[in-house]
Design an enzyme around this catalytic site. Structure first.
Site, PDB file in Angstrom:
ATOM      1  N   ASP A 138     -28.586  10.404   6.831  1.00 44.78           N
ATOM      2  CA  ASP A 138     -29.596  10.677   5.811  1.00 44.78           C
ATOM      3  C   ASP A 138     -29.927  12.164   5.687  1.00 44.78           C
ATOM      4  O   ASP A 138     -30.614  12.569   4.743  1.00 44.78           O
ATOM      5  CB  ASP A 138     -30.878   9.901   6.106  1.00 44.78           C
ATOM      6  N   ARG A 177     -38.908  -2.178  10.955  1.00 41.66           N
ATOM      7  CA  ARG A 177     -38.580  -3.135  12.016  1.00 41.66           C
ATOM      8  C   ARG A 177     -39.826  -3.670  12.703  1.00 41.66           C
ATOM      9  O   ARG A 177     -39.877  -4.840  13.085  1.00 41.66           O
ATOM     10  CB  ARG A 177     -37.624  -2.473  13.024  1.00 41.66           C
TER      11      ARG A 177
END
Length: 449
Positions: free
Chosen positions: A327, A33
């Site tokens: 995850d 990002r």
């Protein structure tokens, strides 16, 4: 290691105590990002602590292809001279995102409302993953997408020449989908609204606000309503990337199951939308503590200390926590194998469409190593054998998935016989220093081919 090269067979064996400090790499989600928003700002953004794994380096190369000046200054420091919102140039070639689902989906969102045409591809694993969850909402802006059957890469995206703002309810908990829509909304007039019924990691919202975008989040009966005002001039930032909690999971979990271990993992980002694993481990009885809690760059940070935990208990993991640790379920299942009793994980259908079908990959590998596993479409149960009772001894398939490979290498550190992985090369996509870092702590990992 290279996530794109020759397979690297690896094996891990029972280790002595793991001790010392584990300086894991920067946060992968924040690194992606930072590069993308830096490229969409006007002026120079400085980034320190960037994760220099293959996934993030592929995103850096993509931002260069779109016209941003991206410079590696050394030792995790980078400079990004952005081109402004709507300033992306059409790349000369295909954008190869390697193994990164986050990278390709966020980049698709960032370019979707610019009048350019871009073709995306990836490695064999990424090219199997579904992209319709991204291209469907992007079509609402006026974007067009043409790809392989099932909405898979390679895929060409034709950006909207005259984008319109959208109001979109995310059908599944997915920070990637939410973020892609918000990034597309930057170059659309008016207000783009994203509604998510379950909160997911909020790095995009935090970083957009930091770059000067007008963005609000409101809790309503519909869910979390995020409103972004389009066409801002993003201001360059200085970003210190915290260390990645998803990478920290591996030395932390290894320390919990290897007798005599005491490992400090400093500077870990503890954003509440990312810290579900550590909460779950504590509920299982893990000796895991937070030290020196602080805030850095708008993100909560702490040092984690993990010690050997011989009395771990199986639990039912709160399904509402799934988005905050999606995850980490593979390595959690390894810890669960060394716990007493069953660990039940529900509401995890998203694991079926990650870099691999992570439920199937972990279930098959754990069974081969003597652990009983039950599974369904969106759930699985690991029947723990307790400390010292996991047989090990089997070779496992990584399925081109970095987290599967690392999880089975952690298993081998405490199992009664070594555990092999057919290909550890994908580890480089997210944790390029995994081998030397774990060796420094005392782990026994070898390359077998």
């Amino acid at each position: 290691m290279s996530g794109h090269g020759t397979p690297i067979a690896m094996s891990s064996a029972k280790s002595g105590p793991l001790t010392g400090t584990a300086n894991v790499p920067g946060d992968k989600s924040i690194s992606h990002r930072a590069l993308i928003l830096g490229a969409m700002a006007v002026g120079e953004t400085r980034i320190t602590g960037l994760l220099e794994g293959e996934d993030v380096l592929d995103t850096a190369r993509a931002m260069r292809a779109f016209g941003a000046d991206v410079t590696d200054l050394g030792e995790g420091a980078w400079a990004v001279h952005g081109v402004g919102v709507g300033g992306f140039s059409e790349p000369d070639g295909v954008i190869d995102c390697g193994n990164s689902g986050t990278g390709v989906r966020l980049i698709m969102g960032a370019m979707a409302t610019s009048p350019i045409t871009v073709t995306f591809t990836g490695d064999a694993s990424l090219n199997k993953r579904p992209m319709a969850r991204i291209t469907d909402p992007l079509a609402l802006f006026g974007t067009q997408a043409v790809g392989r059957a099932g909405g898979r890469l390679p895929m060409t995206i034709v950006g909207a020449a005259e984008p319109v703002p959208v109001r979109y309810t995310v059908p599944m908990p997915s920070a990637q989908v939410k973020s892609a829509v918000l990034l597309a909304g930057l170059n659309a007039p008016g207000q783009t609204v994203v509604i998510e019924r379950e909160a997911t990691r909020d790095h995009t919202e935090r970083m957009l606000e930091g770059f000067g975008a007008e963005i609000t989040t409101e809790a309503t009966e519909e869910g979390h309503v995020i409103t972004l005002t389009g066409q801002p001039e993003l201001k360059p930032q200085t970003i210190a990337v915290p260390r990645d909690p998803s990478s920290a999971a591996f030395p932390v979990c290894a320390a919990l199951i290897v007798p005599g271990s005491d490992v400090l993992v400093p500077g870990i980002g503890l954003n509440p939308t990312r810290a579900g694993l550590f909460t779950t481990l504590r509920e299982m009885g893990a000796h895991l503590s937070y030290e020196n809690e602080r805030s850095e760059g708008g993100e909560p940070v702490a040092d984690l200390r993990a010690r050997f935990s011989p009395d771990l208990k199986g639990i039912e993991v709160d399904p509402a926590r799934a988005a905050s640790m999606i995850d980490e379920y593979p390595v959690l299942s390894v810890v669960a194998a060394f716990a007493e009793g069953a660990t039940v994980m529900r509401g995890v259908a998203e694991l079926r469409v990650k870099e691999s079908d992570r439920i199937e990959a972990m279930a098959s590998g754990l069974r081969a190593n003597g652990v009983e596993v039950e599974e369904g479409d969106d759930w699985w149960i690991v029947h723990g054998l307790g400390h010292g009772n996991v047989p090990g001894g089997a070779d496992t398939a990584s399925h081109l998935d970095h987290r599967i490979a690392m999880s089975f290498l952690i298993l081998g550190m405490a199992a009664n016989a070594p555990v092999g992985v057919d290909d550890g090369s994908p580890i480089a996509t997210s944790f390029p220093i995994f081998e030397p870092l774990m060796a420094h702590l005392g782990a026994r990992i070898t390359r077998t081919a």
